[in-house]
Design a protein around this motif. Sequence first.
Motif, PDB file in Angstrom:
ATOM      1  N   SER A   1       0.800  -1.230   0.000  1.00  0.00           N
ATOM      2  CA  SER A   1       0.000   0.000   0.000  1.00  0.00           C
ATOM      3  C   SER A   1       0.837   1.288   0.000  1.00  0.00           C
ATOM      4  O   SER A   1       0.265   2.365  -0.030  1.00  0.00           O
ATOM      5  CB  SER A   1      -0.963   0.010   1.195  1.00  0.00           C
ATOM      6  OG  SER A   1      -0.252  -0.021   2.414  1.00  0.00           O
ATOM      7  N   CYS A   2       2.153   1.195   0.039  1.00  0.00           N
ATOM      8  CA  CYS A   2       2.979   2.378  -0.183  1.00  0.00           C
ATOM      9  C   CYS A   2       3.275   2.422  -1.673  1.00  0.00           C
ATOM     10  O   CYS A   2       4.329   1.982  -2.143  1.00  0.00           O
ATOM     11  CB  CYS A   2       4.261   2.315   0.632  1.00  0.00           C
ATOM     12  SG  CYS A   2       4.000   2.479   2.404  1.00  0.00           S
ATOM     13  N   PHE A   3       2.321   2.948  -2.419  1.00  0.00           N
ATOM     14  CA  PHE A   3       2.293   2.767  -3.875  1.00  0.00           C
ATOM     15  C   PHE A   3       1.759   4.027  -4.544  1.00  0.00           C
ATOM     16  O   PHE A   3       0.800   4.632  -4.068  1.00  0.00           O
ATOM     17  CB  PHE A   3       1.389   1.554  -4.178  1.00  0.00           C
ATOM     18  CG  PHE A   3       0.856   1.465  -5.576  1.00  0.00           C
ATOM     19  CD1 PHE A   3       1.716   1.414  -6.658  1.00  0.00           C
ATOM     20  CD2 PHE A   3      -0.513   1.420  -5.802  1.00  0.00           C
ATOM     21  CE1 PHE A   3       1.219   1.323  -7.953  1.00  0.00           C
ATOM     22  CE2 PHE A   3      -1.022   1.318  -7.085  1.00  0.00           C
ATOM     23  CZ  PHE A   3      -0.145   1.284  -8.163  1.00  0.00           C
ATOM     24  N   THR A   4       2.407   4.424  -5.656  1.00  0.00           N
ATOM     25  CA  THR A   4       1.956   5.614  -6.375  1.00  0.00           C
ATOM     26  C   THR A   4       2.465   5.571  -7.804  1.00  0.00           C
ATOM     27  O   THR A   4       3.233   4.683  -8.178  1.00  0.00           O
ATOM     28  CB  THR A   4       2.464   6.891  -5.676  1.00  0.00           C
ATOM     29  OG1 THR A   4       1.846   8.037  -6.266  1.00  0.00           O
ATOM     30  CG2 THR A   4       3.973   7.026  -5.787  1.00  0.00           C
ATOM     31  N   PHE A   5       2.026   6.540  -8.633  1.00  0.00           N
ATOM     32  CA  PHE A   5       2.628   6.671  -9.954  1.00  0.00           C
ATOM     33  C   PHE A   5       3.523   7.895  -9.976  1.00  0.00           C
ATOM     34  O   PHE A   5       3.287   8.876  -9.266  1.00  0.00           O
ATOM     35  CB  PHE A   5       1.570   6.666 -11.063  1.00  0.00           C
ATOM     36  CG  PHE A   5       0.929   7.995 -11.359  1.00  0.00           C
ATOM     37  CD1 PHE A   5       1.471   8.835 -12.321  1.00  0.00           C
ATOM     38  CD2 PHE A   5      -0.227   8.390 -10.696  1.00  0.00           C
ATOM     39  CE1 PHE A   5       0.880  10.061 -12.616  1.00  0.00           C
ATOM     40  CE2 PHE A   5      -0.829   9.603 -10.983  1.00  0.00           C
ATOM     41  CZ  PHE A   5      -0.269  10.452 -11.941  1.00  0.00           C
ATOM     42  N   LEU A   6       4.576   7.845 -10.789  1.00  0.00           N
ATOM     43  CA  LEU A   6       5.649   8.840 -10.735  1.00  0.00           C
ATOM     44  C   LEU A   6       5.806   9.639 -12.010  1.00  0.00           C
ATOM     45  O   LEU A   6       6.292  10.769 -11.964  1.00  0.00           O
ATOM     46  CB  LEU A   6       6.982   8.129 -10.443  1.00  0.00           C
ATOM     47  CG  LEU A   6       7.010   7.245  -9.199  1.00  0.00           C
ATOM     48  CD1 LEU A   6       8.289   6.435  -9.156  1.00  0.00           C
ATOM     49  CD2 LEU A   6       6.862   8.085  -7.949  1.00  0.00           C
ATOM     50  N   SER A   7       5.447   9.078 -13.140  1.00  0.00           N
ATOM     51  CA  SER A   7       5.683   9.748 -14.408  1.00  0.00           C
ATOM     52  C   SER A   7       4.678   9.245 -15.432  1.00  0.00           C
ATOM     53  O   SER A   7       4.235   8.099 -15.361  1.00  0.00           O
ATOM     54  CB  SER A   7       7.112   9.459 -14.899  1.00  0.00           C
ATOM     55  OG  SER A   7       7.296   9.835 -16.253  1.00  0.00           O
ATOM     56  N   ASN A   8       4.332  10.120 -16.386  1.00  0.00           N
ATOM     57  CA  ASN A   8       3.452   9.683 -17.465  1.00  0.00           C
ATOM     58  C   ASN A   8       4.177   9.496 -18.794  1.00  0.00           C
ATOM     59  O   ASN A   8       3.588   9.020 -19.755  1.00  0.00           O
ATOM     60  CB  ASN A   8       2.268  10.654 -17.634  1.00  0.00           C
ATOM     61  CG  ASN A   8       2.693  12.087 -17.873  1.00  0.00           C
ATOM     62  OD1 ASN A   8       3.884  12.390 -17.889  1.00  0.00           O
ATOM     63  ND2 ASN A   8       1.734  12.973 -18.052  1.00  0.00           N
ATOM     64  N   LYS A   9       5.459   9.885 -18.877  1.00  0.00           N
ATOM     65  CA  LYS A   9       6.246   9.649 -20.084  1.00  0.00           C
ATOM     66  C   LYS A   9       7.691   9.429 -19.712  1.00  0.00           C
ATOM     67  O   LYS A   9       8.427  10.395 -19.473  1.00  0.00           O
ATOM     68  CB  LYS A   9       6.103  10.830 -21.042  1.00  0.00           C
ATOM     69  CG  LYS A   9       6.717  10.579 -22.413  1.00  0.00           C
ATOM     70  CD  LYS A   9       5.999   9.467 -23.152  1.00  0.00           C
ATOM     71  CE  LYS A   9       6.584   9.303 -24.556  1.00  0.00           C
ATOM     72  NZ  LYS A   9       5.917   8.228 -25.318  1.00  0.00           N
ATOM     73  N   PRO A  10       8.156   8.173 -19.592  1.00  0.00           N
ATOM     74  CA  PRO A  10       7.363   6.955 -19.714  1.00  0.00           C
ATOM     75  C   PRO A  10       6.496   6.756 -18.473  1.00  0.00           C
ATOM     76  O   PRO A  10       6.782   7.343 -17.424  1.00  0.00           O
ATOM     77  CB  PRO A  10       8.435   5.866 -19.813  1.00  0.00           C
ATOM     78  CG  PRO A  10       9.574   6.394 -19.000  1.00  0.00           C
ATOM     79  CD  PRO A  10       9.577   7.886 -19.249  1.00  0.00           C
TER      80      PRO A  10
END
Length: 210
Positions: free
Chosen positions: A44-53
């Motif tokens: 649960s320590c989870f996220t998104f960091l970038s959209n390209k890539p």
Amino acid sequence: MSIDARSLSPEATYRLMSGIVVPRPIAWITTLSPMGVVNLAPFSCFTFLSNKPPLLGVNVGRKAGQRKDTGANIHALGEFVVNIGEGSQMLAIHESSAEHAPDVSEAELLGLGTLPSETLRVPRLADAPVSMECRLQQVIPFGDTGAEFIVGEVLRFHVREGLLHDGKIDTRALDPVCRIGGPNYATLGEIVTLRGMRQTPKSVLPETAG
């Protein structure tokens, strides 16, 4: 109440912060061991960091100083799948967090079917509404307990039919599960939609000194 953070043990800090940093999305990760065993565990320590890539990040801790199966498998194979579970899978998500020997597949134990990935050797969960095939991009160690922030590049998205509309996920239909403090989970609950913001034109704002 004031708490001196330096006086807390790692366990006490985790209990405190996991009840403060909420709600947390859950990365339900499948990996493949060198023996070919499909491992499944929630983080649960989870996220998104970038959209390209497209990059995802997940914190994977250690158990008794040793890498957990998920971390060890990602280091060994360099790939993993992030599955997103739904409300009906909440119990399976929780039960997949139990500790098992490396030769035990949590997916098989819980009766969860898998499907081959398109770009990886690691399979994805057949019934997950969303799965993301990830190639290891970077590992960043943090803190004194050996925790590692694992960054993966998403190579392929798998989205259940009916969830994607005009390039956006229907979050209500996705019905994702989140983690809160302790052995507690939650679903979305009430969703509030705000349309734009009321702003005063800059031309009518008073001048400020300096």
